[in-house]
Design an enzyme around this catalytic site. Sequence first.
Site, PDB file in Angstrom:
ATOM      1  N   GLY A 187       0.807  -1.211   0.000  1.00 35.58           N
ATOM      2  CA  GLY A 187       0.000   0.000   0.000  1.00 35.58           C
ATOM      3  C   GLY A 187       0.843   1.264   0.000  1.00 35.58           C
ATOM      4  O   GLY A 187       0.525   2.235   0.680  1.00 35.58           O
ATOM      5  N   ALA A 188       1.911   1.260  -0.815  1.00 32.52           N
ATOM      6  CA  ALA A 188       2.873   2.363  -0.773  1.00 32.52           C
ATOM      7  C   ALA A 188       2.579   3.475  -1.772  1.00 32.52           C
ATOM      8  O   ALA A 188       3.406   4.357  -1.962  1.00 32.52           O
ATOM      9  CB  ALA A 188       4.285   1.819  -1.023  1.00 32.52           C
ATOM     10  N   GLY A 243      -0.751   7.919   1.188  1.00 36.60           N
ATOM     11  CA  GLY A 243      -0.834   7.991   2.641  1.00 36.60           C
ATOM     12  C   GLY A 243       0.431   7.605   3.380  1.00 36.60           C
ATOM     13  O   GLY A 243       1.552   7.949   3.001  1.00 36.60           O
ATOM     14  N   TYR A 260     -13.559  -3.092  10.291  1.00 39.51           N
ATOM     15  CA  TYR A 260     -12.243  -2.441  10.223  1.00 39.51           C
ATOM     16  C   TYR A 260     -11.600  -2.446  11.607  1.00 39.51           C
ATOM     17  O   TYR A 260     -10.422  -2.784  11.764  1.00 39.51           O
ATOM     18  CB  TYR A 260     -12.364  -1.015   9.701  1.00 39.51           C
ATOM     19  CG  TYR A 260     -11.037  -0.289   9.708  1.00 39.51           C
ATOM     20  CD1 TYR A 260     -10.094  -0.527   8.715  1.00 39.51           C
ATOM     21  CD2 TYR A 260     -10.719   0.605  10.736  1.00 39.51           C
ATOM     22  CE1 TYR A 260      -8.858   0.123   8.729  1.00 39.51           C
ATOM     23  CE2 TYR A 260      -9.493   1.253  10.758  1.00 39.51           C
ATOM     24  CZ  TYR A 260      -8.574   1.008   9.752  1.00 39.51           C
ATOM     25  OH  TYR A 260      -7.350   1.635   9.782  1.00 39.51           O
TER      26      TYR A 260
END
Length: 339
Positions: free
Chosen positions: A63-64, A67, A217
């Site tokens: 997830g780079a 954010g 989540y």
Amino acid sequence: MVVVEAWNSEYLYWIIPGIILIGVLILASLLALVAAIRLYAQLTCGIFKDESRMDGKTVVVTGANSGIGKETARELAKRGARVVMACRNVEAANSVKDKIIDSTKNTKVIVKKLDLSSFASIREFAEDIKKTEERLDVLIHNAGYAETFKKKKSVDGIEMTMSTNVYGPFLLTHLLIDLLKKNAPSRIIVVASSLYRFASYNLNNPNPLTILPAYLYYASKEANILFTMELARRLEGTGITANCLHPGIVDTGIWRNVPAPLSWSLYIINKCFFKTPEQGCQTSVMLAVDEKLAKVSGKYFSDCQESSVSTSASDMNKAKKMWEICEKMVQLKDDDPKL
């Protein structure tokens, strides 16, 4: 009648400025309060100031492309690491990669396709890494999926939040563990969240298709902590450490799925009180770099210091049972590495 009108006129002459003045004072007080809270948040925000290098080391960051993950990749590239950006959106990741290379002058930044909600994608990614990378020193499980109300299933028929945040990282860790062992001492870092305190991973319902994703989540974040604790126990003596962290409440794209009108007020709160991604990546970077943590494992960190977790999240019996459930959920094969 004339006297009354004159009195009203005189009254309004004094009362209207008074109301305006009170309004200005209230607004000024609110702005001062916001400024004070922001200042407090800045002063208490953990910043990793060590400038240690990572030359010659390889790091995988999931997830780079945005954010916290993007800033983690940037910071590690700045320190000389070879950074593998493992992302679902390759086009966006390549754009970010170019900017990281331009700002850090480190050309050893690459992008590889990884969809953590798909077991097939995880296996393909892991095989690619094992074929193309000679070493792996740090694996950072940063990617996360968050949805508020829309219920979705992965291609494997698993609730999307749990598939992406829990079972995907579990499988990826197994598939890359031999490469991490080969290059020990090495590290595994899991980005969790203090929001885990609002929910609990349900051992009796590992594929909760009917439960609101917003709740899941939070539950997935407890699962991240339980996974880290059991992983650290199983890795004792291997030279691999496993730690997890709370990055803070960060203004990232993970909030984009919050529907209006909740998103309107959340946007203001984000900008006023939440950490920036640069601040949010600090604990991840510390866990990847700090030599003082070379032998620290099975811990939970927040604001660049060790923190405590709830009784539920530190329950090793629950962690072991969850691990066994994860093994079944990801359908480990006989020839897959075991932990």
